[in-house]
Design a protein around this motif. Structure first.
Motif, PDB file in Angstrom:
ATOM      1  N   ALA A   7       0.866  -1.140   0.272  1.00 54.92           N
ATOM      2  CA  ALA A   7       0.088   0.007   0.148  1.00 54.92           C
ATOM      3  C   ALA A   7       0.915   1.067   0.048  1.00 54.92           C
ATOM      4  N   ARG A   8       2.014   1.250   0.859  1.00 58.02           N
ATOM      5  CA  ARG A   8       2.736   2.471   0.989  1.00 58.02           C
ATOM      6  C   ARG A   8       3.541   2.489  -0.618  1.00 58.02           C
ATOM      7  N   LEU A   9       3.881   1.436  -1.276  1.00 56.65           N
ATOM      8  CA  LEU A   9       4.192   1.853  -2.588  1.00 56.65           C
ATOM      9  C   LEU A   9       3.488   2.002  -3.596  1.00 56.65           C
ATOM     10  N   GLY A  10       1.955   2.307  -3.377  1.00 58.45           N
ATOM     11  CA  GLY A  10       0.880   2.656  -4.168  1.00 58.45           C
ATOM     12  C   GLY A  10       0.233   1.661  -4.839  1.00 58.45           C
ATOM     13  N   VAL A  11       0.188   0.328  -4.396  1.00 59.43           N
ATOM     14  CA  VAL A  11      -0.429  -0.702  -4.905  1.00 59.43           C
ATOM     15  C   VAL A  11      -1.227  -1.615  -4.151  1.00 59.43           C
ATOM     16  N   ALA A  12      -2.048  -0.746  -3.256  1.00 60.80           N
ATOM     17  CA  ALA A  12      -3.182  -1.386  -2.366  1.00 60.80           C
ATOM     18  C   ALA A  12      -4.024  -2.358  -2.934  1.00 60.80           C
ATOM     19  N   ALA A  13      -4.642  -3.338  -2.445  1.00 61.67           N
ATOM     20  CA  ALA A  13      -5.583  -4.231  -3.076  1.00 61.67           C
ATOM     21  C   ALA A  13      -6.886  -3.784  -2.870  1.00 61.67           C
ATOM     22  N   ASN A 152       9.925  17.037 -23.456  1.00 62.66           N
ATOM     23  CA  ASN A 152       9.798  16.222 -22.161  1.00 62.66           C
ATOM     24  C   ASN A 152       9.148  16.736 -21.081  1.00 62.66           C
ATOM     25  N   SER A 153       9.104  17.957 -20.957  1.00 57.65           N
ATOM     26  CA  SER A 153       8.368  18.568 -19.616  1.00 57.65           C
ATOM     27  C   SER A 153       6.999  18.896 -20.199  1.00 57.65           C
ATOM     28  N   VAL A 154       6.762  18.941 -21.285  1.00 57.23           N
ATOM     29  CA  VAL A 154       5.333  18.949 -22.109  1.00 57.23           C
ATOM     30  C   VAL A 154       4.754  17.653 -21.940  1.00 57.23           C
ATOM     31  N   PHE A 155       5.328  16.548 -22.095  1.00 62.50           N
ATOM     32  CA  PHE A 155       4.960  15.142 -21.967  1.00 62.50           C
ATOM     33  C   PHE A 155       4.507  14.992 -20.685  1.00 62.50           C
ATOM     34  N   ALA A 156       5.643  15.528 -19.602  1.00 61.82           N
ATOM     35  CA  ALA A 156       4.967  15.289 -18.081  1.00 61.82           C
ATOM     36  C   ALA A 156       4.122  16.201 -17.723  1.00 61.82           C
ATOM     37  N   LEU A 157       3.653  17.184 -18.196  1.00 69.98           N
ATOM     38  CA  LEU A 157       2.432  18.016 -18.092  1.00 69.98           C
ATOM     39  C   LEU A 157       1.139  17.382 -18.397  1.00 69.98           C
ATOM     40  N   VAL A 158       1.273  16.584 -19.650  1.00 70.11           N
ATOM     41  CA  VAL A 158       0.039  15.832 -20.100  1.00 70.11           C
ATOM     42  C   VAL A 158      -0.205  14.716 -19.069  1.00 70.11           C
ATOM     43  N   GLU A 159       0.734  14.097 -18.644  1.00 66.48           N
ATOM     44  CA  GLU A 159       0.507  12.982 -17.891  1.00 66.48           C
ATOM     45  C   GLU A 159      -0.071  13.635 -16.139  1.00 66.48           C
ATOM     46  N   LEU A 160       0.441  14.933 -15.939  1.00 67.37           N
ATOM     47  CA  LEU A 160      -0.082  15.420 -14.683  1.00 67.37           C
ATOM     48  C   LEU A 160      -1.578  15.916 -14.789  1.00 67.37           C
ATOM     49  N   LEU A 161      -1.959  16.495 -15.907  1.00 64.18           N
ATOM     50  CA  LEU A 161      -2.807  17.545 -16.068  1.00 64.18           C
ATOM     51  C   LEU A 161      -4.143  16.852 -16.592  1.00 64.18           C
ATOM     52  N   LEU A 162      -3.841  15.728 -17.467  1.00 66.28           N
ATOM     53  CA  LEU A 162      -4.861  15.378 -18.365  1.00 66.28           C
ATOM     54  C   LEU A 162      -5.391  13.670 -18.174  1.00 66.28           C
ATOM     55  N   THR A 163      -4.689  13.351 -17.117  1.00 64.27           N
ATOM     56  CA  THR A 163      -4.961  12.023 -16.856  1.00 64.27           C
ATOM     57  C   THR A 163      -5.422  12.058 -15.158  1.00 64.27           C
ATOM     58  N   ASN A 164      -6.086  10.807 -14.785  1.00 63.46           N
ATOM     59  CA  ASN A 164      -6.517  10.643 -13.460  1.00 63.46           C
ATOM     60  C   ASN A 164      -5.529   9.856 -12.392  1.00 63.46           C
ATOM     61  N   ALA A 165      -4.384   9.897 -13.145  1.00 64.09           N
ATOM     62  CA  ALA A 165      -3.577   9.189 -12.202  1.00 64.09           C
ATOM     63  C   ALA A 165      -3.259   9.977 -10.947  1.00 64.09           C
ATOM     64  N   PRO A 166      -3.257   9.106  -9.855  1.00 68.40           N
ATOM     65  CA  PRO A 166      -2.993   9.715  -8.512  1.00 68.40           C
ATOM     66  C   PRO A 166      -1.783  10.067  -8.066  1.00 68.40           C
ATOM     67  N   PRO A 167      -1.724  10.968  -6.775  1.00 69.41           N
ATOM     68  CA  PRO A 167      -0.209  11.345  -6.576  1.00 69.41           C
ATOM     69  C   PRO A 167       0.645  10.071  -6.215  1.00 69.41           C
ATOM     70  N   ALA A 168       1.854  10.246  -6.529  1.00 72.61           N
ATOM     71  CA  ALA A 168       2.878   9.402  -6.400  1.00 72.61           C
ATOM     72  C   ALA A 168       2.936   9.071  -4.664  1.00 72.61           C
ATOM     73  N   PRO A 169       3.199   7.804  -4.397  1.00 72.30           N
ATOM     74  CA  PRO A 169       3.491   7.369  -3.030  1.00 72.30           C
ATOM     75  C   PRO A 169       4.814   7.938  -2.476  1.00 72.30           C
ATOM     76  N   LEU A 170       4.604   8.597  -1.295  1.00 69.70           N
ATOM     77  CA  LEU A 170       5.933   9.419  -0.556  1.00 69.70           C
ATOM     78  C   LEU A 170       7.138   8.425  -0.877  1.00 69.70           C
ATOM     79  N   LEU A 171       7.088   7.172  -0.818  1.00 70.68           N
ATOM     80  CA  LEU A 171       8.280   6.351  -0.680  1.00 70.68           C
ATOM     81  C   LEU A 171       8.902   6.335  -2.195  1.00 70.68           C
ATOM     82  N   ALA A 172       8.092   6.870  -3.299  1.00 73.47           N
ATOM     83  CA  ALA A 172       8.727   7.220  -4.526  1.00 73.47           C
ATOM     84  C   ALA A 172      10.043   8.115  -4.541  1.00 73.47           C
ATOM     85  N   LEU A 173       9.825   9.272  -3.583  1.00 73.60           N
ATOM     86  CA  LEU A 173      10.731  10.342  -3.481  1.00 73.60           C
ATOM     87  C   LEU A 173      12.276   9.651  -3.058  1.00 73.60           C
ATOM     88  N   PRO A 174      12.225   8.875  -2.060  1.00 77.63           N
ATOM     89  CA  PRO A 174      13.750   8.079  -1.667  1.00 77.63           C
ATOM     90  C   PRO A 174      14.263   7.320  -3.061  1.00 77.63           C
TER      91      PRO A 174
END
Length: 290
Positions: A7-13, A152-174
């Protein structure tokens, strides 16, 4: 609760019960699939062209020594994978990643977290420290630098703004910080093996004490960008939820990818989820929703 859990890695069942990784709050599922496929094809053509010309010019041996190239390959890999999953969802109403092993789901989530952070770092560092008159010296260099260091940053903005993808899990930062630290090893191995520094600011004989400032600054910048992108995703989810509520349309509220509150309900029973998912898919087909 253990520090490291699925769950902390973003894949809760169950994984992605609302199909957020393959839907958009603004685009029908078929349109999102087409957009991701187009971006994946463009990125793939860019990587192949850049590699072929590097080999032709005798620089193929150092192609993977640059963080720019490594991060762009990661961006390409994500869009190819996301396009395949989204096309499957658009065609059959389900996508295979939800049934794959947890390890592959974690890999997808962590890769997605990097492609909304690393492109911004690459863009800022390149245009602030590395760009020169040669950047646009030829038609090819202008296209390549624009594609790899700006789009490349435009591609990132597409993923950020135009999808329903959730926030990354906090463990993704380390994990991302470890990737950046690992790249330092690549850079200095390249110097020892091939006799050059991939980026001038990594040369300790020229930068001296400033080198440490560059390294720490990039790590702090990555943490800042990570926090900003998570905040932007949460804001997008909140605004989309409010828009649907104000429209007062049950059809919109039933579509794939709910507001932020939906993501807090990660512990609901599998039986309730299965019934809800079946109802959502049926409503999506009847209403032509995403």
């Amino acid at each position: 609760m253990p520090l490291l859990t699925w769950a902390r890695l973003g894949v809760a069942a169950p994984f992605d019960p609302d199909h957020a990784f393959v839907t958009s709050p603004f685009l029908p599922r078929s349109a999102l699939a087409a957009l991701r496929a187009l971006l994946a094809l463009y990125a793939l053509c860019t990587v192949i062209t850049d590699l072929v010309l590097a080999v032709r010019d005798g620089a193929g041996h150092s192609f993977l020594s640059y963080f720019t190239q490594l991060s762009y390959i990661g961006l390409t890999a994500y869009y190819v994978a996301a396009a395949v999953q989204t096309i499957a969802y658009a065609r059959w109403g389900r996508y295979p990643l939800r049934r794959w092993p947890r390890a592959l789901q974690v890999a997808h989530v962590l890769l997605q977290s990097t492609i909304v952070v690393f492109p911004f770092i690459v863009t800022v560092v390149f245009w602030a420290l590395l760009a020169s008159p040669e950047t646009f010296a030829t038609v090819y260099s202008a296209w390549a630098n624009t594609s790899i260091h700006a789009l490349n940053s435009v591609f990132a903005l597409v993923e950020l703004l135009l999808t329903n993808a959730p926030p990354a899990p906090l463990l993704a930062l380390p994990v991302q910080i470890i990737c950046l630290a690992g790249y330092l090893g690549v850079a200095y191995i390249t110097h020892e093996a091939q006799g050059f520094y991939t980026y001038p600011f990594l040369d300790p004989s020229k930068q001296h004490g400033v080198l440490a400032a560059y390294i720490v600054g990039i790590a702090l910048g990555a943490a800042l960008v990570f926090s900003l992108t998570r905040g932007l995703i949460m804001l997008r989810m909140r605004l989309v939820g409010l828009m649907r509520i104000r429209k007062g349309s049950d059809g919109l509220a039933e579509r794939d990818g709910e507001g932020l509150e939906e993501w807090e309900e990660v512990g609901r029973p599998a039986e309730n989820w299965a019934a809800g998912a079946a109802g959502k898919e049926g409503a999506g087909k009847e209403n032509g929703g995403v």
